[in-house]
Design a protein around this motif. Structure first.
Motif, PDB file in Angstrom:
ATOM      1  N   ILE A   1     -19.500 -31.158  -8.248  1.00 54.44           N
ATOM      2  CA  ILE A   1     -19.181 -29.801  -8.712  1.00 54.44           C
ATOM      3  C   ILE A   1     -18.056 -29.207  -7.871  1.00 54.44           C
ATOM      4  O   ILE A   1     -17.150 -28.561  -8.403  1.00 54.44           O
ATOM      5  CB  ILE A   1     -20.437 -28.907  -8.713  1.00 54.44           C
TER       6      ILE A   1
ATOM      7  N   GLU B   1     -14.997 -29.271 -10.419  1.00 59.95           N
ATOM      8  CA  GLU B   1     -15.009 -27.949 -11.037  1.00 59.95           C
ATOM      9  C   GLU B   1     -14.387 -26.895 -10.123  1.00 59.95           C
ATOM     10  O   GLU B   1     -13.336 -26.338 -10.432  1.00 59.95           O
ATOM     11  CB  GLU B   1     -16.437 -27.539 -11.415  1.00 59.95           C
ATOM     12  N   LEU B   2     -15.028 -26.604  -8.998  1.00 59.60           N
ATOM     13  CA  LEU B   2     -14.619 -25.480  -8.164  1.00 59.60           C
ATOM     14  C   LEU B   2     -13.187 -25.619  -7.649  1.00 59.60           C
ATOM     15  O   LEU B   2     -12.428 -24.643  -7.663  1.00 59.60           O
ATOM     16  CB  LEU B   2     -15.601 -25.290  -7.007  1.00 59.60           C
TER      17      LEU B   2
ATOM     18  N   ILE C   1     -15.644 -22.253 -13.012  1.00 58.67           N
ATOM     19  CA  ILE C   1     -16.896 -21.644 -12.564  1.00 58.67           C
ATOM     20  C   ILE C   1     -17.856 -21.690 -13.748  1.00 58.67           C
ATOM     21  O   ILE C   1     -17.657 -21.002 -14.748  1.00 58.67           O
ATOM     22  CB  ILE C   1     -16.685 -20.181 -12.112  1.00 58.67           C
ATOM     23  N   SER C   2     -18.889 -22.498 -13.640  1.00 59.21           N
ATOM     24  CA  SER C   2     -19.809 -22.749 -14.748  1.00 59.21           C
ATOM     25  C   SER C   2     -21.200 -22.209 -14.442  1.00 59.21           C
ATOM     26  O   SER C   2     -21.734 -22.439 -13.357  1.00 59.21           O
ATOM     27  CB  SER C   2     -19.852 -24.262 -14.990  1.00 59.21           C
ATOM     28  N   SER C   3     -21.781 -21.525 -15.412  1.00 54.00           N
ATOM     29  CA  SER C   3     -23.139 -20.996 -15.207  1.00 54.00           C
ATOM     30  C   SER C   3     -24.152 -22.126 -15.068  1.00 54.00           C
ATOM     31  O   SER C   3     -25.130 -21.995 -14.322  1.00 54.00           O
ATOM     32  CB  SER C   3     -23.537 -20.037 -16.331  1.00 54.00           C
TER      33      SER C   3
ATOM     34  N   SER D   1     -23.593 -24.985 -13.599  1.00 54.25           N
ATOM     35  CA  SER D   1     -23.453 -25.470 -12.219  1.00 54.25           C
ATOM     36  C   SER D   1     -24.085 -24.488 -11.245  1.00 54.25           C
ATOM     37  O   SER D   1     -24.733 -24.895 -10.276  1.00 54.25           O
ATOM     38  CB  SER D   1     -21.983 -25.684 -11.873  1.00 54.25           C
ATOM     39  N   ARG D   2     -23.937 -23.185 -11.502  1.00 59.34           N
ATOM     40  CA  ARG D   2     -24.586 -22.181 -10.653  1.00 59.34           C
ATOM     41  C   ARG D   2     -26.100 -22.375 -10.698  1.00 59.34           C
ATOM     42  O   ARG D   2     -26.765 -22.366  -9.656  1.00 59.34           O
ATOM     43  CB  ARG D   2     -24.230 -20.768 -11.108  1.00 59.34           C
TER      44      ARG D   2
ATOM     45  N   TYR E   1     -27.060 -25.410  -8.594  1.00 53.44           N
ATOM     46  CA  TYR E   1     -26.993 -25.089  -7.161  1.00 53.44           C
ATOM     47  C   TYR E   1     -28.203 -24.260  -6.742  1.00 53.44           C
ATOM     48  O   TYR E   1     -28.815 -24.509  -5.700  1.00 53.44           O
ATOM     49  CB  TYR E   1     -25.710 -24.333  -6.830  1.00 53.44           C
TER      50      TYR E   1
ATOM     51  N   GLU F   1     -15.272 -23.443  -1.254  1.00 53.16           N
ATOM     52  CA  GLU F   1     -15.363 -23.167  -2.690  1.00 53.16           C
ATOM     53  C   GLU F   1     -16.752 -22.737  -3.164  1.00 53.16           C
ATOM     54  O   GLU F   1     -16.874 -22.105  -4.217  1.00 53.16           O
ATOM     55  CB  GLU F   1     -14.927 -24.397  -3.506  1.00 53.16           C
TER      56      GLU F   1
ATOM     57  N   LEU G   1     -19.049 -19.813  -6.526  1.00 51.29           N
ATOM     58  CA  LEU G   1     -20.082 -20.125  -7.508  1.00 51.29           C
ATOM     59  C   LEU G   1     -21.396 -19.403  -7.239  1.00 51.29           C
ATOM     60  O   LEU G   1     -22.031 -18.892  -8.154  1.00 51.29           O
ATOM     61  CB  LEU G   1     -20.328 -21.642  -7.528  1.00 51.29           C
TER      62      LEU G   1
END
Length: 117
Positions: free
Chosen positions: A44, A48-49, A54-56, A58-59, A62, A83, A87
């Motif tokens: 991620i 991504e970062l 910025i993906s919900s 992925s949040r 985490y 980074e 997120l």
């Protein structure tokens, strides 16, 4: 605090340069996610970062990992990569988060202000 979780790149989570210093200098036990979760965190960050994504989902992933570290006894979690703070934010969880980017910026400001006096 006696036990803290650590998130970052695989290098940060797996090598001793970060964990060892905290444990040796402050006596704090540092725990990391399991191998599959470390890979997810690492991917991620880089896929991504670092690219501004910025993906919900992925949040959510985490936060699941942060909660699992808390269930394993972590009293707080270090966001040990610049980074990650993009997120995950302190308002996303009740578990204390230490964003190393913010900590370093504040320390730099403090040094700059003390030298200007």
């Amino acid at each position: 605090m006696k036990k803290i979780g650590s998130l970052g790149t695989k290098f940060t989570m797996e090598q001793d340069f970060y964990k060892g210093r905290i444990t040796d200098k402050f006596g704090i036990d540092i725990i990391s996610p399991n191998q599959d979760e470390r890979q997810v965190i690492h991917d991620i960050i880089y896929q991504e970062l670092c690219l501004g994504v910025i993906s919900s989902s992925s949040r959510t992933r985490y936060l699941e990992i942060i909660n699992k570290l808390h269930q394993q006894g972590a009293q707080a979690v270090i966001l040990g990569c610049t980074e990650i703070g993009l997120l995950v934010h302190k308002n996303d969880t009740n578990i204390p988060l230490y964003d190393t980017t913010k900590i370093h910026v504040q320390a730099a400001i403090n040094v700059a202000l003390s030298q200007s006096e």
